[in-house]
Design a protein around this motif. Structure first.
Motif, PDB file in Angstrom:
ATOM      1  N   GLY A   1       0.832  -1.213   0.000  1.00  0.00           N
ATOM      2  CA  GLY A   1       0.000   0.000   0.000  1.00  0.00           C
ATOM      3  C   GLY A   1       0.857   1.250   0.000  1.00  0.00           C
ATOM      4  O   GLY A   1       0.606   2.215  -0.743  1.00  0.00           O
ATOM      5  N   ILE A   2       1.904   1.258   0.837  1.00  0.00           N
ATOM      6  CA  ILE A   2       2.811   2.406   0.895  1.00  0.00           C
ATOM      7  C   ILE A   2       3.490   2.588  -0.457  1.00  0.00           C
ATOM      8  O   ILE A   2       3.550   3.703  -1.009  1.00  0.00           O
ATOM      9  CB  ILE A   2       3.854   2.207   2.020  1.00  0.00           C
ATOM     10  N   ASP A   3       3.973   1.489  -1.020  1.00  0.00           N
ATOM     11  CA  ASP A   3       4.701   1.612  -2.284  1.00  0.00           C
ATOM     12  C   ASP A   3       3.768   2.026  -3.421  1.00  0.00           C
ATOM     13  O   ASP A   3       4.177   2.771  -4.325  1.00  0.00           O
ATOM     14  CB  ASP A   3       5.420   0.297  -2.619  1.00  0.00           C
ATOM     15  N   ALA A   4       2.516   1.555  -3.368  1.00  0.00           N
ATOM     16  CA  ALA A   4       1.562   1.932  -4.426  1.00  0.00           C
ATOM     17  C   ALA A   4       1.359   3.443  -4.438  1.00  0.00           C
ATOM     18  O   ALA A   4       1.289   4.068  -5.502  1.00  0.00           O
ATOM     19  CB  ALA A   4       0.234   1.209  -4.208  1.00  0.00           C
ATOM     20  N   ARG A   5       1.281   4.039  -3.254  1.00  0.00           N
ATOM     21  CA  ARG A   5       1.087   5.493  -3.207  1.00  0.00           C
ATOM     22  C   ARG A   5       2.338   6.236  -3.659  1.00  0.00           C
ATOM     23  O   ARG A   5       2.251   7.289  -4.281  1.00  0.00           O
ATOM     24  CB  ARG A   5       0.673   5.954  -1.793  1.00  0.00           C
ATOM     25  N   LEU A   6       3.485   5.689  -3.345  1.00  0.00           N
ATOM     26  CA  LEU A   6       4.729   6.316  -3.821  1.00  0.00           C
ATOM     27  C   LEU A   6       4.816   6.214  -5.353  1.00  0.00           C
ATOM     28  O   LEU A   6       5.285   7.147  -6.018  1.00  0.00           O
ATOM     29  CB  LEU A   6       5.950   5.670  -3.162  1.00  0.00           C
ATOM     30  N   LYS A   7       4.316   5.107  -5.889  1.00  0.00           N
ATOM     31  CA  LYS A   7       4.313   4.963  -7.350  1.00  0.00           C
ATOM     32  C   LYS A   7       3.340   5.961  -7.981  1.00  0.00           C
ATOM     33  O   LYS A   7       3.604   6.492  -9.062  1.00  0.00           O
ATOM     34  CB  LYS A   7       3.947   3.527  -7.744  1.00  0.00           C
ATOM     35  N   ASP A   8       2.229   6.240  -7.290  1.00  0.00           N
ATOM     36  CA  ASP A   8       1.308   7.279  -7.784  1.00  0.00           C
ATOM     37  C   ASP A   8       2.049   8.613  -7.897  1.00  0.00           C
ATOM     38  O   ASP A   8       1.897   9.342  -8.872  1.00  0.00           O
ATOM     39  CB  ASP A   8       0.129   7.469  -6.818  1.00  0.00           C
ATOM     40  N   TRP A   9       2.829   8.911  -6.866  1.00  0.00           N
ATOM     41  CA  TRP A   9       3.589  10.172  -6.876  1.00  0.00           C
ATOM     42  C   TRP A   9       4.609  10.154  -8.011  1.00  0.00           C
ATOM     43  O   TRP A   9       4.832  11.160  -8.672  1.00  0.00           O
ATOM     44  CB  TRP A   9       4.286  10.384  -5.530  1.00  0.00           C
ATOM     45  N   ALA A  10       5.235   8.998  -8.200  1.00  0.00           N
ATOM     46  CA  ALA A  10       6.242   8.897  -9.261  1.00  0.00           C
ATOM     47  C   ALA A  10       5.599   9.159 -10.620  1.00  0.00           C
ATOM     48  O   ALA A  10       6.159   9.868 -11.462  1.00  0.00           O
ATOM     49  CB  ALA A  10       6.884   7.507  -9.233  1.00  0.00           C
ATOM     50  N   ARG A  11       4.406   8.612 -10.824  1.00  0.00           N
ATOM     51  CA  ARG A  11       3.716   8.830 -12.102  1.00  0.00           C
ATOM     52  C   ARG A  11       3.370  10.303 -12.271  1.00  0.00           C
ATOM     53  O   ARG A  11       3.538  10.875 -13.343  1.00  0.00           O
ATOM     54  CB  ARG A  11       2.450   7.966 -12.175  1.00  0.00           C
ATOM     55  N   ALA A  12       2.888  10.916 -11.174  1.00  0.00           N
ATOM     56  CA  ALA A  12       2.523  12.339 -11.248  1.00  0.00           C
ATOM     57  C   ALA A  12       3.746  13.203 -11.573  1.00  0.00           C
ATOM     58  O   ALA A  12       3.622  14.248 -12.216  1.00  0.00           O
ATOM     59  CB  ALA A  12       1.887  12.783  -9.926  1.00  0.00           C
ATOM     60  N   MET A  13       4.913  12.766 -11.120  1.00  0.00           N
ATOM     61  CA  MET A  13       6.148  13.517 -11.374  1.00  0.00           C
ATOM     62  C   MET A  13       6.779  13.113 -12.707  1.00  0.00           C
ATOM     63  O   MET A  13       7.838  13.611 -13.057  1.00  0.00           O
ATOM     64  CB  MET A  13       7.158  13.238 -10.245  1.00  0.00           C
ATOM     65  N   GLU A  14       6.134  12.197 -13.400  1.00  0.00           N
ATOM     66  CA  GLU A  14       6.652  11.671 -14.671  1.00  0.00           C
ATOM     67  C   GLU A  14       8.055  11.085 -14.511  1.00  0.00           C
ATOM     68  O   GLU A  14       8.922  11.246 -15.372  1.00  0.00           O
ATOM     69  CB  GLU A  14       6.624  12.748 -15.759  1.00  0.00           C
ATOM     70  N   ALA A  15       8.253  10.429 -13.373  1.00  0.00           N
ATOM     71  CA  ALA A  15       9.517   9.719 -13.161  1.00  0.00           C
ATOM     72  C   ALA A  15       9.496   8.431 -13.985  1.00  0.00           C
ATOM     73  O   ALA A  15       8.459   7.759 -14.055  1.00  0.00           O
ATOM     74  CB  ALA A  15       9.698   9.392 -11.684  1.00  0.00           C
ATOM     75  N   GLU A  16      10.604   8.114 -14.577  1.00  0.00           N
ATOM     76  CA  GLU A  16      10.706   6.865 -15.341  1.00  0.00           C
ATOM     77  C   GLU A  16      10.891   5.707 -14.358  1.00  0.00           C
ATOM     78  O   GLU A  16      11.845   5.694 -13.573  1.00  0.00           O
ATOM     79  CB  GLU A  16      11.906   6.928 -16.294  1.00  0.00           C
ATOM     80  N   ALA A  17       9.977   4.754 -14.400  1.00  0.00           N
ATOM     81  CA  ALA A  17      10.078   3.619 -13.469  1.00  0.00           C
ATOM     82  C   ALA A  17      10.932   2.517 -14.093  1.00  0.00           C
ATOM     83  O   ALA A  17      10.696   2.121 -15.241  1.00  0.00           O
ATOM     84  CB  ALA A  17       8.683   3.085 -13.149  1.00  0.00           C
ATOM     85  N   VAL A  18      11.934   2.071 -13.355  1.00  0.00           N
ATOM     86  CA  VAL A  18      12.759   0.953 -13.812  1.00  0.00           C
ATOM     87  C   VAL A  18      12.787  -0.104 -12.711  1.00  0.00           C
ATOM     88  O   VAL A  18      12.595   0.207 -11.525  1.00  0.00           O
ATOM     89  CB  VAL A  18      14.201   1.388 -14.180  1.00  0.00           C
ATOM     90  N   HIS A  19      12.992  -1.341 -13.116  1.00  0.00           N
ATOM     91  CA  HIS A  19      12.939  -2.451 -12.150  1.00  0.00           C
ATOM     92  C   HIS A  19      14.196  -3.297 -12.290  1.00  0.00           C
ATOM     93  O   HIS A  19      14.600  -3.635 -13.398  1.00  0.00           O
ATOM     94  CB  HIS A  19      11.696  -3.308 -12.420  1.00  0.00           C
ATOM     95  N   PHE A  20      14.794  -3.636 -11.180  1.00  0.00           N
ATOM     96  CA  PHE A  20      16.016  -4.440 -11.190  1.00  0.00           C
ATOM     97  C   PHE A  20      15.857  -5.630 -10.257  1.00  0.00           C
ATOM     98  O   PHE A  20      15.108  -5.559  -9.280  1.00  0.00           O
ATOM     99  CB  PHE A  20      17.218  -3.608 -10.716  1.00  0.00           C
ATOM    100  N   PRO A  21      16.594  -6.704 -10.512  1.00  0.00           N
ATOM    101  CA  PRO A  21      16.595  -7.820  -9.552  1.00  0.00           C
ATOM    102  C   PRO A  21      17.344  -7.405  -8.283  1.00  0.00           C
ATOM    103  O   PRO A  21      18.032  -6.381  -8.289  1.00  0.00           O
ATOM    104  CB  PRO A  21      17.354  -8.918 -10.304  1.00  0.00           C
ATOM    105  N   PRO A  22      17.230  -8.203  -7.221  1.00  0.00           N
ATOM    106  CA  PRO A  22      17.918  -7.839  -5.976  1.00  0.00           C
ATOM    107  C   PRO A  22      19.413  -8.153  -5.991  1.00  0.00           C
ATOM    108  O   PRO A  22      20.059  -8.097  -4.955  1.00  0.00           O
ATOM    109  CB  PRO A  22      17.186  -8.666  -4.911  1.00  0.00           C
ATOM    110  N   GLU A  23      19.920  -8.500  -7.170  1.00  0.00           N
ATOM    111  CA  GLU A  23      21.371  -8.695  -7.294  1.00  0.00           C
ATOM    112  C   GLU A  23      21.884  -7.723  -8.339  1.00  0.00           C
ATOM    113  O   GLU A  23      21.150  -7.274  -9.207  1.00  0.00           O
ATOM    114  CB  GLU A  23      21.722 -10.122  -7.752  1.00  0.00           C
ATOM    115  N   MET A  24      23.162  -7.421  -8.245  1.00  0.00           N
ATOM    116  CA  MET A  24      23.806  -6.613  -9.273  1.00  0.00           C
ATOM    117  C   MET A  24      25.187  -7.193  -9.536  1.00  0.00           C
ATOM    118  O   MET A  24      25.650  -8.062  -8.789  1.00  0.00           O
ATOM    119  CB  MET A  24      23.889  -5.148  -8.831  1.00  0.00           C
TER     120      MET A  24
END
Lengths: 293, 83
Positions: A35-58
């Motif tokens: 729920g917390i992350d969903a609302r942060l993603k709403d903010w990210a969309r409103a700010m037109e932030a580019e969403a990227v996803h990575f695995p938990p390893e690098m």
């Protein structure tokens, strides 16, 4: 052990996994995190932030290029794999350990680290810079019994890359936005100057410098009985990451800086449970609506 | 340690620190470094010299600029470490 910690475990909101800082999570706990992350993603969309996803390893090389080995060696955890040269399967754990070796993977210690090589691979940073958001599991080798110091945890970050003024302006606008976000969760926090846990004697100088220049702030929020922890951090890296990744502006005269605002999702969830109790049915309607419960 | 004793130990350190960097400062009882234009590197050096001089290791939360910019704040912070 605090009453809160005992309750979180006895009521099966979190499940200890037998080592410090590693927990299984109930659907209730995950619902709050999501729920917390969903609302942060709403903010990210409103700010037109580019969403990227990575695995938990690098890759180990990406972590090395980021300077992490030098600055935070005490927090690093790597992935070992079994060698393919053995004739027979290991009979015991120690047998496996003897025959395994470090792979080219490390556990990601901060969600934003894979972002910089991604931006570098795209070429010069355009005018106006870049804004990305990323959520990832992170791992830091910090054994503790405190629920808020988990070794495996999730972090939602907003990463700004651009001119020095753009990056600092971005960081500053988040001070009040983060307080508003906490208010939606029925929480309050205190923003304080902070530092990263740089390693060793040289790290001591980096810590002092970071604090004197106020390059890092943390929002401290109650997460356990009589205990606050940093739930949100506001970071200005100046040109540190841009230099490490050779990020160049399309305008040769302009310097590239970077900064990030990071939300610790498990810690925010703990703060919600501490403030509102362990029974979602008894939470205020506004909170349940906000968390889309 | 009395505040006066701390002041006596602090003044030579500050005086020499500022002179080395070409700053002129009147280190009377209510000195203030805000107007001198010290850089952040100056402050880092000052903090490290204070730690060395008093043989203390400052807690992270005490390392904030406001604790090193005037006499009262610095003495108040040092008194946490020095009886």
């Amino acid at each position: 052990m605090t009453v809160f910690r005992t309750s979180m475990i006895d009521k099966r909101v979190l499940y200890p996994l037998g080592v410090q800082g590693l927990y299984g999570r109930s659907d209730l706990f995950e619902g709050v995190v999501e729920g917390i992350d969903a609302r942060l993603k709403d903010w990210a969309r409103a700010m037109e932030a580019e969403a990227v996803h990575f695995p938990p390893e690098m890759t180990s090389q990406t972590l090395a290029s980021s300077g992490y080995y030098k600055s935070f060696p005490q927090l690093i955890a790597g992935v070992h794999t079994f060698c393919d040269c053995a004739d027979e399967a290991p009979k015991t754990l120690s047998d496996w350990q003897t025959k395994s070796s470090p792979s080219e993977f490390m556990l990601t210690p901060a969600a934003c680290y894979p972002v910089y090589p991604l931006v570098k691979a795209r070429g010069q940073v355009p005018a106006g810079g870049a804004l990305l958001t990323v959520m990832s599991y992170c791992f830091r080798a910090e054994a503790s019994n405190d629920l808020h110091r988990q070794q495996s945890f999730r972090m939602r970050e907003f990463v700004r890359i651009g001119s020095p003024a753009e990056v600092e302006e971005f960081r500053r606008t988040w001070y009040s936005k983060a307080a508003d976000f906490l208010a939606e969760l029925g929480l309050t926090g205190t923003r304080e100057v902070a530092n990263d846990p740089f390693f060793g004697k040289e790290g001591r100088i980096l810590k002092i410098n970071q604090r004197v220049d106020e390059l890092k702030y943390e929002m401290l929020v109650p997460v356990d009985v009589d205990q606050e922890a940093a739930c949100i951090s506001f970071n200005n890296h100046l040109d540190a990451m841009a230099r490490k990744w050779d990020l160049q502006s399309t305008d040769a005269e302009s310097q590239i800086h970077s900064g990030c605002v990071a939300f610790g999702l498990e810690r925010l969830a703990l703060a919600v449970f501490l403030r509102h109790g362990l029974s979602a049915a008894e939470w205020p309607d506004e909170l349940r609506t906000f968390l889309r419960w | 340690m009395q505040s006066n004793d701390l002041t006596l130990r602090l003044k030579p350190l500050l005086s020499s620190f500022l002179q080395e960097r070409g700053f002129e400062a009147n280190l009377d009882d209510d000195w203030n470094l805000r107007q001198l234009g010290l850089t952040s590197i100056d402050y880092v050096n000052l903090i490290l010299q204070i730690e060395h001089h008093f043989d203390i290791s400052l807690r992270d939360e005490h390392v904030v600029l406001s604790n090193f910019q005037d006499n009262d704040a610095l003495l108040r912070m040092l008194s946490f470490y020095i009886e």
